[in-house]
Design a protein around this motif. Structure first.
Motif, PDB file in Angstrom:
ATOM      1  N   CYS A 194       0.903  -1.193  -0.012  1.00 58.96           N
ATOM      2  CA  CYS A 194       0.118   0.039   0.047  1.00 58.96           C
ATOM      3  C   CYS A 194       0.902   1.162   0.055  1.00 58.96           C
ATOM      4  CB  CYS A 194      -0.854   0.024   1.419  1.00 58.96           C
ATOM      5  SG  CYS A 194      -2.195  -1.324   1.072  1.00 58.96           S
ATOM      6  N   TRP A 326     -12.136   1.113   5.502  1.00 62.61           N
ATOM      7  CA  TRP A 326     -11.718   1.385   3.744  1.00 62.61           C
ATOM      8  C   TRP A 326     -10.928   2.839   4.036  1.00 62.61           C
ATOM      9  CZ3 TRP A 326     -16.233   3.037   5.572  1.00 62.61           C
ATOM     10  CH2 TRP A 326     -16.746   4.372   5.298  1.00 62.61           C
ATOM     11  N   ASP A 328      -9.490   5.360   0.515  1.00 63.17           N
ATOM     12  CA  ASP A 328      -9.468   5.965  -1.012  1.00 63.17           C
ATOM     13  C   ASP A 328      -8.125   6.859  -0.896  1.00 63.17           C
ATOM     14  OD1 ASP A 328     -11.974   4.701  -1.677  1.00 63.17           O
ATOM     15  OD2 ASP A 328     -12.993   6.222  -1.020  1.00 63.17           O
ATOM     16  N   GLY A 331      -6.964   7.155  -6.571  1.00 61.30           N
ATOM     17  CA  GLY A 331      -7.592   6.387  -7.179  1.00 61.30           C
ATOM     18  C   GLY A 331      -7.908   5.086  -6.903  1.00 61.30           C
ATOM     19  N   ALA A 332      -7.338   4.634  -5.981  1.00 61.56           N
ATOM     20  CA  ALA A 332      -7.574   3.240  -5.399  1.00 61.56           C
ATOM     21  C   ALA A 332      -8.265   3.028  -4.101  1.00 61.56           C
ATOM     22  CB  ALA A 332      -6.246   2.580  -5.076  1.00 61.56           C
ATOM     23  N   ARG A 333      -9.259   2.264  -4.182  1.00 60.89           N
ATOM     24  CA  ARG A 333     -10.142   1.992  -2.911  1.00 60.89           C
ATOM     25  C   ARG A 333      -9.289   0.574  -2.201  1.00 60.89           C
ATOM     26  NH1 ARG A 333     -15.456   2.134  -0.621  1.00 60.89           N
ATOM     27  NH2 ARG A 333     -14.957   4.161  -1.405  1.00 60.89           N
ATOM     28  N   ALA A 358      -1.168  -0.551  -7.685  1.00 60.51           N
ATOM     29  CA  ALA A 358      -2.245  -0.028  -7.978  1.00 60.51           C
ATOM     30  C   ALA A 358      -3.149  -0.764  -8.892  1.00 60.51           C
ATOM     31  CB  ALA A 358      -1.462   1.323  -8.563  1.00 60.51           C
ATOM     32  N   GLY A 360      -4.344  -3.377  -8.503  1.00 62.42           N
ATOM     33  CA  GLY A 360      -5.242  -4.194  -7.516  1.00 62.42           C
ATOM     34  C   GLY A 360      -4.892  -5.808  -7.434  1.00 62.42           C
ATOM     35  N   VAL A 377      -7.464  -3.930  -2.745  1.00 64.25           N
ATOM     36  CA  VAL A 377      -7.004  -2.964  -3.559  1.00 64.25           C
ATOM     37  C   VAL A 377      -7.591  -3.172  -4.714  1.00 64.25           C
ATOM     38  CG1 VAL A 377      -5.373  -1.240  -4.405  1.00 64.25           C
ATOM     39  CG2 VAL A 377      -4.646  -2.515  -2.282  1.00 64.25           C
ATOM     40  N   ASN A 378      -8.908  -2.218  -4.964  1.00 68.33           N
ATOM     41  CA  ASN A 378      -9.524  -2.330  -6.154  1.00 68.33           C
ATOM     42  C   ASN A 378      -9.919  -3.662  -6.681  1.00 68.33           C
ATOM     43  OD1 ASN A 378      -9.351   0.441  -6.618  1.00 68.33           O
ATOM     44  ND2 ASN A 378      -7.596   0.408  -8.136  1.00 68.33           N
ATOM     45  N   ARG A 379     -10.543  -4.430  -5.404  1.00 74.19           N
ATOM     46  CA  ARG A 379     -11.219  -5.742  -5.626  1.00 74.19           C
ATOM     47  C   ARG A 379     -12.434  -5.855  -5.007  1.00 74.19           C
ATOM     48  NH1 ARG A 379      -7.719  -6.115  -9.178  1.00 74.19           N
ATOM     49  NH2 ARG A 379      -6.889  -7.829 -10.029  1.00 74.19           N
ATOM     50  N   PRO A 380     -13.562  -4.925  -5.233  1.00 69.98           N
ATOM     51  CA  PRO A 380     -14.649  -4.760  -4.441  1.00 69.98           C
ATOM     52  C   PRO A 380     -15.582  -5.900  -4.192  1.00 69.98           C
ATOM     53  CG  PRO A 380     -14.893  -3.318  -6.506  1.00 69.98           C
ATOM     54  CD  PRO A 380     -13.533  -3.666  -6.335  1.00 69.98           C
TER      55      PRO A 380
END
Length: 399
Positions: A194, A326, A328, A331-333, A358, A360, A377-380
């Motif tokens: 991260c 969480w 943000d 641009g990454a969740r 980045a 994900g 990371v970017n895998r909701p």
């Protein structure tokens, strides 16, 4: 109970008040708030609020957690812009800083936490970020010829502010005293993944050194590090953690230890007094320990449990929700759920955390081959599925 007083017009306080009404309480309900604002959503303050184009309106706008219809259903008395400064359980009273005394049968403590500061924090150009007013001041300075920003602290707030400043085109440096940020929460390997988001978006991350002092006379001009380096700065944001707001409770008889000590159902040892949100330190059954969660989800979910136990006069329901948070950034969740302990192993279920965070990835923490937590990371979508399965219990076998 004829009167219940909620001290803290916060997310946690609001949900406790709603919980009281939802469970049939029809008595007098008083909500005391040190800020002049009704409850609002804090997570956007470090993100879209700082980066949005145009000027924010004078009200709460999209940040508001209530509307006129909600407030009519709540039927509460709002005492805003005034601080509670004492609790006297023996007489059933909450004292306010303006001299008023509220007689009450029940108390919900929801005073949250306040930012920790550094010496010279009062120097113009130096900011902490916790409240809407904090965010408005910082937003104005970021748009007033600021070019170089130093963020002290690489936790979630610091990282989010750095991300927002980078999106505004500013030169950003993040200083972290620890060898690597977020290791207690994520473990070393995932914390490194991260942390790589900073460099991938042109932000300098300096770890393993503290801050010696802030430079400047009329306003901040730089940050002097413990190793002697000086970082020029037009704006400095201090994000070195928070402390629970418990000073007003000293002498009340409540047990205080980095928060208000509660049982597993948010109830304190004093009858008719519960605590929720960032200020509450709950017992963890079966471990002998306690935990204080500084996350939006915990603050929102504890209210209903605390309300039920307050009205029952005893703990009839524990708070057992799975920890979840969480963030943000760039641009990454980033999403995390579960209870990671030192020694848990990490398995990458999707993506590649080492090469391209980045892009994900999905990581599963395991203990004795049993999943304990999940990080995405970017895998909701897969994260949501695994979060639900983790909440069902330890028999989960994640493939």
């Amino acid at each position: 109970m004829r009167t219940v007083t909620v001290v803290g017009a916060s997310l946690a306080g609001l949900h406790a008040a709603r919980g009281l009404r939802d469970q049939g309480y029809d008595g007098r309900l008083v909500i005391v708030g040190e800020e002049r604002h009704r409850p609002y959503d804090r997570p956007p303050l470090s993100k879209e609020f700082l980066t949005a184009t145009g000027e924010p309106d004078g009200g709460l706008g999209k940040l508001a957690l209530t509307d006129p219809e909600d407030e009519a259903e709540l039927d509460a008395e709002w005492l805003l812009g005034v601080r509670a400064d004492r609790l006297d359980p023996a007489s059933g009273a909450v004292g306010l800083a303006d001299g008023r005394t509220l007689r009450t049968d029940g108390v919900v403590i929801a005073t949250g936490a306040a930012p920790r500061t550094l010496r010279a924090t009062a120097l113009p150009g130096v900011h902490t970020l916790r409240t809407l007013d904090d965010a408005r001041r910082l937003r104005a300075e970021l748009r007033a010829a600021a070019a170089r920003v130093v963020v002290i602290g690489a936790g979630f707030i610091g990282a989010e502010v750095a991300s927002s400043c980078a999106a505004l085109g500013l030169d950003v440096t993040v200083v972290e005293a620890a060898p690597l940020p977020l290791v207690p929460q994520l473990g070393e390997r995932m914390a490194q993944a991260c942390a790589s988001l900073h460099a991938a978006h042109g932000v300098s991350l300096l770890c393993g050194t503290g801050v010696a002092t802030l430079r400047g006379t009329d306003r901040v001009t730089g940050v002097e590090l413990a190793d002697g380096r000086v970082l020029p700065a037009d704006v400095v944001v201090v994000g070195v953690g928070v402390r629970p707001v418990t000073g007003w409770l000293e002498g009340s008889g409540l047990a205080l230890d980095d928060g208000v000590l509660c049982d597993e159902g948010c109830a304190t040892a004093l009858p008719g007094v519960v605590a929720v949100g960032d200020v509450a330190r709950l017992a963890r059954p079966g471990t002998g320990g306690t935990v204080r969660a500084e996350h939006w989800t915990s603050a929102a979910e504890q209210g209903a449990v605390a309300a039920r136990n307050l009205l029952a006069g005893a703990t009839v329901e524990p708070f057992g929700a799975l920890p979840y948070f969480w963030s943000d950034q760039y641009g990454a969740r980033i999403q995390f759920a579960g209870r990671r302990e030192p020694g848990d192993t990490v398995r990458i279920a999707e993506g590649d955390s080492d090469k391209d965070a980045a892009g994900g990835f999905l990581a599963v923490y395991e203990r004795d081959a049993i999943p304990t937590a999940v990080l995405a990371v970017n895998r909701p979508k897969p994260f949501t599925r695994l979060r639900r399965e983790l909440a069902r219990g330890p028999r989960l076998a994640v493939r």
